[in-house]
Motif scaffolding. Structure first.
Motif, PDB file in Angstrom:
ATOM      1  N   ARG A 174      -2.508   7.099  -3.761  1.00 54.64           N
ATOM      2  CA  ARG A 174      -1.660   7.771  -4.747  1.00 54.64           C
ATOM      3  C   ARG A 174      -0.166   7.533  -4.489  1.00 54.64           C
ATOM      4  O   ARG A 174       0.671   7.919  -5.290  1.00 54.64           O
ATOM      5  CB  ARG A 174      -1.967   9.268  -4.751  1.00 54.64           C
ATOM      6  CG  ARG A 174      -3.439   9.547  -5.004  1.00 54.64           C
ATOM      7  CD  ARG A 174      -3.658  10.620  -6.023  1.00 54.64           C
ATOM      8  NE  ARG A 174      -5.077  10.904  -6.181  1.00 54.64           N
ATOM      9  CZ  ARG A 174      -5.849  10.309  -7.085  1.00 54.64           C
ATOM     10  NH1 ARG A 174      -5.363   9.413  -7.875  1.00 54.64           N
ATOM     11  NH2 ARG A 174      -7.123  10.623  -7.174  1.00 54.64           N
ATOM     12  N   HIS A 175       0.147   6.893  -3.377  1.00 54.51           N
ATOM     13  CA  HIS A 175       1.547   6.614  -3.029  1.00 54.51           C
ATOM     14  C   HIS A 175       1.820   5.110  -3.031  1.00 54.51           C
ATOM     15  O   HIS A 175       2.648   4.616  -2.276  1.00 54.51           O
ATOM     16  CB  HIS A 175       1.881   7.220  -1.660  1.00 54.51           C
ATOM     17  CG  HIS A 175       1.610   8.683  -1.598  1.00 54.51           C
ATOM     18  ND1 HIS A 175       2.416   9.608  -2.217  1.00 54.51           N
ATOM     19  CD2 HIS A 175       0.586   9.383  -1.052  1.00 54.51           C
ATOM     20  CE1 HIS A 175       1.914  10.818  -2.031  1.00 54.51           C
ATOM     21  NE2 HIS A 175       0.806  10.708  -1.322  1.00 54.51           N
ATOM     22  N   TRP A 176       1.155   4.385  -3.904  1.00 55.61           N
ATOM     23  CA  TRP A 176       1.261   2.933  -3.964  1.00 55.61           C
ATOM     24  C   TRP A 176       2.696   2.449  -4.147  1.00 55.61           C
ATOM     25  O   TRP A 176       3.065   1.389  -3.687  1.00 55.61           O
ATOM     26  CB  TRP A 176       0.374   2.384  -5.081  1.00 55.61           C
ATOM     27  CG  TRP A 176       0.722   2.945  -6.433  1.00 55.61           C
ATOM     28  CD1 TRP A 176       0.184   4.036  -7.022  1.00 55.61           C
ATOM     29  CD2 TRP A 176       1.708   2.450  -7.329  1.00 55.61           C
ATOM     30  NE1 TRP A 176       0.772   4.264  -8.238  1.00 55.61           N
ATOM     31  CE2 TRP A 176       1.719   3.304  -8.454  1.00 55.61           C
ATOM     32  CE3 TRP A 176       2.598   1.375  -7.307  1.00 55.61           C
ATOM     33  CZ2 TRP A 176       2.569   3.105  -9.531  1.00 55.61           C
ATOM     34  CZ3 TRP A 176       3.445   1.180  -8.386  1.00 55.61           C
ATOM     35  CH2 TRP A 176       3.426   2.039  -9.484  1.00 55.61           C
ATOM     36  N   GLU A 177       3.526   3.277  -4.810  1.00 59.50           N
ATOM     37  CA  GLU A 177       4.908   2.861  -5.062  1.00 59.50           C
ATOM     38  C   GLU A 177       5.723   2.750  -3.780  1.00 59.50           C
ATOM     39  O   GLU A 177       6.793   2.156  -3.772  1.00 59.50           O
ATOM     40  CB  GLU A 177       5.591   3.807  -6.069  1.00 59.50           C
ATOM     41  CG  GLU A 177       5.873   5.202  -5.534  1.00 59.50           C
ATOM     42  CD  GLU A 177       4.673   6.142  -5.526  1.00 59.50           C
ATOM     43  OE1 GLU A 177       4.797   7.229  -4.926  1.00 59.50           O
ATOM     44  OE2 GLU A 177       3.614   5.813  -6.084  1.00 59.50           O
ATOM     45  N   GLU A 178       5.200   3.273  -2.676  1.00 58.35           N
ATOM     46  CA  GLU A 178       5.888   3.168  -1.385  1.00 58.35           C
ATOM     47  C   GLU A 178       5.738   1.782  -0.767  1.00 58.35           C
ATOM     48  O   GLU A 178       6.376   1.481   0.227  1.00 58.35           O
ATOM     49  CB  GLU A 178       5.352   4.225  -0.416  1.00 58.35           C
ATOM     50  CG  GLU A 178       5.689   5.638  -0.828  1.00 58.35           C
ATOM     51  CD  GLU A 178       5.084   6.670   0.113  1.00 58.35           C
ATOM     52  OE1 GLU A 178       4.672   6.311   1.236  1.00 58.35           O
ATOM     53  OE2 GLU A 178       5.024   7.846  -0.286  1.00 58.35           O
ATOM     54  N   GLY A 179       4.867   0.957  -1.328  1.00 58.31           N
ATOM     55  CA  GLY A 179       4.709  -0.406  -0.831  1.00 58.31           C
ATOM     56  C   GLY A 179       3.375  -0.635  -0.149  1.00 58.31           C
ATOM     57  O   GLY A 179       2.558   0.281   0.006  1.00 58.31           O
ATOM     58  N   SER A 200      -0.680   1.422   1.435  1.00 55.09           N
ATOM     59  CA  SER A 200      -2.088   1.084   1.213  1.00 55.09           C
ATOM     60  C   SER A 200      -2.810   0.893   2.534  1.00 55.09           C
ATOM     61  O   SER A 200      -3.960   1.330   2.696  1.00 55.09           O
ATOM     62  CB  SER A 200      -2.205  -0.184   0.364  1.00 55.09           C
ATOM     63  OG  SER A 200      -1.737   0.060  -0.943  1.00 55.09           O
ATOM     64  N   LEU A 201      -2.151   0.259   3.490  1.00 56.16           N
ATOM     65  CA  LEU A 201      -2.748   0.097   4.818  1.00 56.16           C
ATOM     66  C   LEU A 201      -2.995   1.460   5.473  1.00 56.16           C
ATOM     67  O   LEU A 201      -4.076   1.713   6.010  1.00 56.16           O
ATOM     68  CB  LEU A 201      -1.848  -0.759   5.710  1.00 56.16           C
ATOM     69  CG  LEU A 201      -1.829  -2.247   5.380  1.00 56.16           C
ATOM     70  CD1 LEU A 201      -0.667  -2.937   6.093  1.00 56.16           C
ATOM     71  CD2 LEU A 201      -3.143  -2.898   5.748  1.00 56.16           C
ATOM     72  N   ARG A 202      -2.010   2.335   5.394  1.00 54.79           N
ATOM     73  CA  ARG A 202      -2.162   3.673   5.981  1.00 54.79           C
ATOM     74  C   ARG A 202      -3.280   4.453   5.300  1.00 54.79           C
ATOM     75  O   ARG A 202      -4.078   5.135   5.949  1.00 54.79           O
ATOM     76  CB  ARG A 202      -0.849   4.453   5.906  1.00 54.79           C
ATOM     77  CG  ARG A 202       0.245   3.904   6.808  1.00 54.79           C
ATOM     78  CD  ARG A 202       1.436   4.847   6.933  1.00 54.79           C
ATOM     79  NE  ARG A 202       1.929   5.375   5.679  1.00 54.79           N
ATOM     80  CZ  ARG A 202       2.853   4.785   4.915  1.00 54.79           C
ATOM     81  NH1 ARG A 202       3.396   3.637   5.276  1.00 54.79           N
ATOM     82  NH2 ARG A 202       3.249   5.347   3.792  1.00 54.79           N
ATOM     83  N   CYS A 203      -3.368   4.344   3.998  1.00 54.15           N
ATOM     84  CA  CYS A 203      -4.402   5.049   3.224  1.00 54.15           C
ATOM     85  C   CYS A 203      -5.788   4.558   3.634  1.00 54.15           C
ATOM     86  O   CYS A 203      -6.704   5.355   3.858  1.00 54.15           O
ATOM     87  CB  CYS A 203      -4.144   4.814   1.737  1.00 54.15           C
ATOM     88  SG  CYS A 203      -5.156   5.770   0.622  1.00 54.15           S
ATOM     89  N   LEU A 205       3.620   1.286   9.904  1.00 57.89           N
ATOM     90  CA  LEU A 205       4.280   0.391   8.948  1.00 57.89           C
ATOM     91  C   LEU A 205       4.815   1.186   7.768  1.00 57.89           C
ATOM     92  O   LEU A 205       4.233   2.179   7.353  1.00 57.89           O
ATOM     93  CB  LEU A 205       3.303  -0.674   8.456  1.00 57.89           C
ATOM     94  CG  LEU A 205       2.823  -1.680   9.495  1.00 57.89           C
ATOM     95  CD1 LEU A 205       1.727  -2.561   8.904  1.00 57.89           C
ATOM     96  CD2 LEU A 205       3.974  -2.525  10.006  1.00 57.89           C
ATOM     97  N   ARG A 206       5.929   0.727   7.214  1.00 60.39           N
ATOM     98  CA  ARG A 206       6.549   1.388   6.063  1.00 60.39           C
ATOM     99  C   ARG A 206       6.983   0.359   5.025  1.00 60.39           C
ATOM    100  O   ARG A 206       7.239  -0.795   5.345  1.00 60.39           O
ATOM    101  CB  ARG A 206       7.779   2.206   6.496  1.00 60.39           C
ATOM    102  CG  ARG A 206       7.443   3.379   7.423  1.00 60.39           C
ATOM    103  CD  ARG A 206       6.643   4.450   6.669  1.00 60.39           C
ATOM    104  NE  ARG A 206       6.298   5.594   7.475  1.00 60.39           N
ATOM    105  CZ  ARG A 206       5.118   5.784   8.061  1.00 60.39           C
ATOM    106  NH1 ARG A 206       4.176   4.885   7.962  1.00 60.39           N
ATOM    107  NH2 ARG A 206       4.870   6.872   8.750  1.00 60.39           N
ATOM    108  N   GLY A 207       7.079   0.811   3.784  1.00 56.52           N
ATOM    109  CA  GLY A 207       7.589  -0.018   2.698  1.00 56.52           C
ATOM    110  C   GLY A 207       6.695  -1.211   2.386  1.00 56.52           C
ATOM    111  O   GLY A 207       5.482  -1.109   2.402  1.00 56.52           O
TER     112      GLY A 207
END
Length: 148
Positions: free
Chosen positions: A18-23, A27-30, A97-99
């Protein structure tokens, strides 16, 4: 949601980021957060790498071999990246990881622990409608007849 219905009778599960806009890192964290506690590793594959086959993934799994200290990474077009298998020892790094930062930095950081798997099919990806049109036309049997 259509994908969820297609997979309802399989052992697969669908996780929605649901936070795909973060980069890509989100998706990896999800995906990591949804991994079963009993999992020894995760296989990361991008949804737009449409030419990667089950055989490609089987070769990746064989190269990893169930080792808890080995990352199996694909090699294609001068790139070392995903599809890749990441054992638990690097999950905390993936979770940080971020972004739009993907897993390549982690793969590079652990170069001594890598199993390289040649996978030219991983270079084919779909980023635009034009990319999709090229793939569809190229893979249609009658398309080859037009070139003759």
């Amino acid at each position: 949601q259509d994908l969820s219905r297609l997979l309802q009778n399989s052992p697969a599960s669908v996780v929605v980021n649901r936070h795909w806009e973060e980069g890509i890192a989100s998706s990896l964290r999800c995906g990591l957060a949804a991994a079963p506690a009993s999992a020894d590793a995760v296989l990361v594959l991008l949804g737009d790498q449409v030419a990667v086959s089950a055989e490609d993934l089987q070769r990746l799994i064989a190269a990893w071999g169930g080792h808890d200290t080995v990352i199996a990474a694909s090699v294609y077009g001068g790139t070392l990246g995903v599809p890749a298998i990441f054992p638990r020892f690097c999950w905390s790094e993936l979770a940080q990881l971020r972004g739009d930062q993907g897993a390549r930095a982690i793969i590079a950081r652990h170069a001594a622990r890598l199993a390289h798997v040649p996978m030219p099919s991983a270079a084919v990806d779909i980023d635009t409608p034009e990319d999709l049109a090229r793939i569809v036309v190229r893979d249609r049997p009658e398309a080859g007849q037009l070139d003759a």
